[in-house]
Design a protein around this motif. Structure first.
Motif, PDB file in Angstrom:
ATOM      1  N   UNK A   1      12.496  -2.095  -4.863  1.00  0.00           N
ATOM      2  CA  UNK A   1      12.921  -1.297  -6.012  1.00  0.00           C
ATOM      3  C   UNK A   1      12.191  -1.741  -7.276  1.00  0.00           C
ATOM      4  N   UNK A   2      12.092  -3.037  -7.474  1.00  0.00           N
ATOM      5  CA  UNK A   2      11.400  -3.556  -8.657  1.00  0.00           C
ATOM      6  C   UNK A   2       9.939  -3.131  -8.694  1.00  0.00           C
ATOM      7  N   UNK A   3       9.313  -3.104  -7.531  1.00  0.00           N
ATOM      8  CA  UNK A   3       7.890  -2.824  -7.471  1.00  0.00           C
ATOM      9  C   UNK A   3       7.571  -1.335  -7.500  1.00  0.00           C
ATOM     10  N   UNK A   4       8.452  -0.490  -6.947  1.00  0.00           N
ATOM     11  CA  UNK A   4       8.069   0.883  -6.657  1.00  0.00           C
ATOM     12  C   UNK A   4       8.824   1.963  -7.424  1.00  0.00           C
ATOM     13  N   UNK A   5      10.033   1.690  -7.898  1.00  0.00           N
ATOM     14  CA  UNK A   5      10.932   2.753  -8.351  1.00  0.00           C
ATOM     15  C   UNK A   5      11.117   2.744  -9.857  1.00  0.00           C
ATOM     16  N   UNK A   6      11.206   3.945 -10.469  1.00  0.00           N
ATOM     17  CA  UNK A   6      11.566   4.022 -11.887  1.00  0.00           C
ATOM     18  C   UNK A   6      12.855   4.814 -12.121  1.00  0.00           C
ATOM     19  N   UNK A   7      13.333   5.531 -11.101  1.00  0.00           N
ATOM     20  CA  UNK A   7      14.590   6.267 -11.190  1.00  0.00           C
ATOM     21  C   UNK A   7      15.448   5.964  -9.965  1.00  0.00           C
TER      22      UNK A   7
ATOM     23  N   UNK B   1       3.631  -8.091  -0.146  1.00  0.00           N
ATOM     24  CA  UNK B   1       2.827  -8.117  -1.362  1.00  0.00           C
ATOM     25  C   UNK B   1       1.575  -7.261  -1.212  1.00  0.00           C
ATOM     26  N   UNK B   2       0.956  -7.316  -0.040  1.00  0.00           N
ATOM     27  CA  UNK B   2      -0.208  -6.471   0.226  1.00  0.00           C
ATOM     28  C   UNK B   2       0.163  -4.998   0.146  1.00  0.00           C
ATOM     29  N   UNK B   3       1.318  -4.653   0.709  1.00  0.00           N
ATOM     30  CA  UNK B   3       1.762  -3.261   0.684  1.00  0.00           C
ATOM     31  C   UNK B   3       1.973  -2.779  -0.745  1.00  0.00           C
ATOM     32  N   UNK B   4       2.645  -3.586  -1.569  1.00  0.00           N
ATOM     33  CA  UNK B   4       2.875  -3.180  -2.962  1.00  0.00           C
ATOM     34  C   UNK B   4       1.543  -2.942  -3.686  1.00  0.00           C
ATOM     35  N   UNK B   5       0.589  -3.810  -3.447  1.00  0.00           N
ATOM     36  CA  UNK B   5      -0.711  -3.664  -4.104  1.00  0.00           C
ATOM     37  C   UNK B   5      -1.422  -2.404  -3.617  1.00  0.00           C
ATOM     38  N   UNK B   6      -1.364  -2.160  -2.321  1.00  0.00           N
ATOM     39  CA  UNK B   6      -2.027  -0.984  -1.756  1.00  0.00           C
ATOM     40  C   UNK B   6      -1.358   0.302  -2.207  1.00  0.00           C
ATOM     41  N   UNK B   7      -0.033   0.286  -2.300  1.00  0.00           N
ATOM     42  CA  UNK B   7       0.647   1.497  -2.755  1.00  0.00           C
ATOM     43  C   UNK B   7       0.246   1.821  -4.194  1.00  0.00           C
TER      44      UNK B   7
ATOM     45  N   UNK C   1      -7.534   0.667   5.355  1.00  0.00           N
ATOM     46  CA  UNK C   1      -6.214   0.213   4.914  1.00  0.00           C
ATOM     47  C   UNK C   1      -5.643  -0.795   5.897  1.00  0.00           C
ATOM     48  N   UNK C   2      -5.873  -0.575   7.199  1.00  0.00           N
ATOM     49  CA  UNK C   2      -5.446  -1.569   8.194  1.00  0.00           C
ATOM     50  C   UNK C   2      -6.102  -2.914   7.925  1.00  0.00           C
TER      51      UNK C   2
ATOM     52  N   UNK D   1       2.186   2.596   7.714  1.00  0.00           N
ATOM     53  CA  UNK D   1       1.827   2.569   6.288  1.00  0.00           C
ATOM     54  C   UNK D   1       0.384   3.012   6.103  1.00  0.00           C
ATOM     55  N   UNK D   2      -0.523   2.511   6.948  1.00  0.00           N
ATOM     56  CA  UNK D   2      -1.933   2.876   6.839  1.00  0.00           C
ATOM     57  C   UNK D   2      -2.129   4.373   7.051  1.00  0.00           C
ATOM     58  N   UNK D   3      -1.455   4.940   8.039  1.00  0.00           N
ATOM     59  CA  UNK D   3      -1.573   6.375   8.309  1.00  0.00           C
ATOM     60  C   UNK D   3      -1.047   7.198   7.137  1.00  0.00           C
ATOM     61  N   UNK D   4       0.044   6.742   6.532  1.00  0.00           N
ATOM     62  CA  UNK D   4       0.627   7.475   5.409  1.00  0.00           C
ATOM     63  C   UNK D   4      -0.270   7.391   4.174  1.00  0.00           C
TER      64      UNK D   4
END
Length: 233
Positions: A191-197, A166-172, A111-112, A140-143
């Protein structure tokens, strides 16, 4: 991971920080936790992490995060807004976390690499001497390598540049697309990339919990206004 709160209260001296919080977060929901400073967001996160006891009922997959901390910890991936100020070298920090959580070192390394963080080059440097962006990428990589059931992310991209975000959003999306998420953020992009509530806290109470679209429709405001302290008065 399913989260259930029933009449959750927390006091610090004479100040009641959480005042009867009741809600259920279904397994797989991705919730943005928003509200002004002093609304109880940080206290709620600390309760879910098992760092604080609280009055009322708090259950995460049926377990109490305070009393069952050791059983729940391997199921939770946490990215704080600020990395701990540790003088230990990066290699020692990574090896310690991997050993405690049963994470393969190769998973963290992979992930790193995807985040363009050269873990090998940094292995002998004290964690506290890394740049803000490097620390955040490592956290982030550890999580993400933990394959957790619940991710609690506190401003996870605050120290990252645009390409790294952008890399983080793709990896998540790749590593945690079906997991439950609690995101503390004031960034529209996150919020746009990760959240639905959205869960809105104000003065220790929930003033809204529901889909992002319903919240915007109810309030008649833009997402930018939603995520600013001004919307809460």
């Amino acid at each position: 991971m399913e989260i259930e709160l029933q009449d959750v209260r927390k006091r610090f001296g004479d100040t009641e920080v959480l005042r009867g919080l009741t809600l259920r977060i279904a397994s797989g929901q991705r919730v943005g936790l928003v509200g002004p400073n002093g609304s109880g967001k940080s206290t709620l996160v600390r309760i879910l992490l098992g760092l604080l006891a609280a009055e009322g009922k708090v259950r995460m997959d049926g377990l109490d995060p305070f009393w069952d901390h050791a059983r729940l910890l391997p199921k939770v991936g946490y990215v704080p807004q600020t990395a701990p100020n540790l003088g230990a070298p990066v290699s020692e920090v990574v090896q310690t976390v991997c050993g405690l959580r049963g994470i393969p070192f190769a998973s963290v390394q992979a992930i790193c690499d995807e985040l363009s963080l050269d873990l090998h080059a940094l292995q002998n440097r004290p964690l506290r001497n890394l740049s803000g962006g490097m620390k955040q990428k490592l956290l982030i990589a550890l999580a993400l390598a933990s394959r957790a059931s619940l991710y609690i992310l506190d401003e996870p991209t605050a120290s990252l540049d645009a390409p790294s975000r952008e890399l983080f959003f793709r990896l998540y999306a790749q590593h945690a697309k079906d997991q439950t998420l609690i995101l503390c953020s004031h960034r529209l992009e996150e919020v746009r990339q990760l959240v639905d509530h959205v869960l809105v806290l104000a003065e220790g109470k929930s003033t809204f919990f529901g889909p992002v679209s319903d919240f915007l429709k109810q309030r008649g405001v833009s997402i930018v206004e939603v995520l600013s302290s001004e919307v809460y008065g």
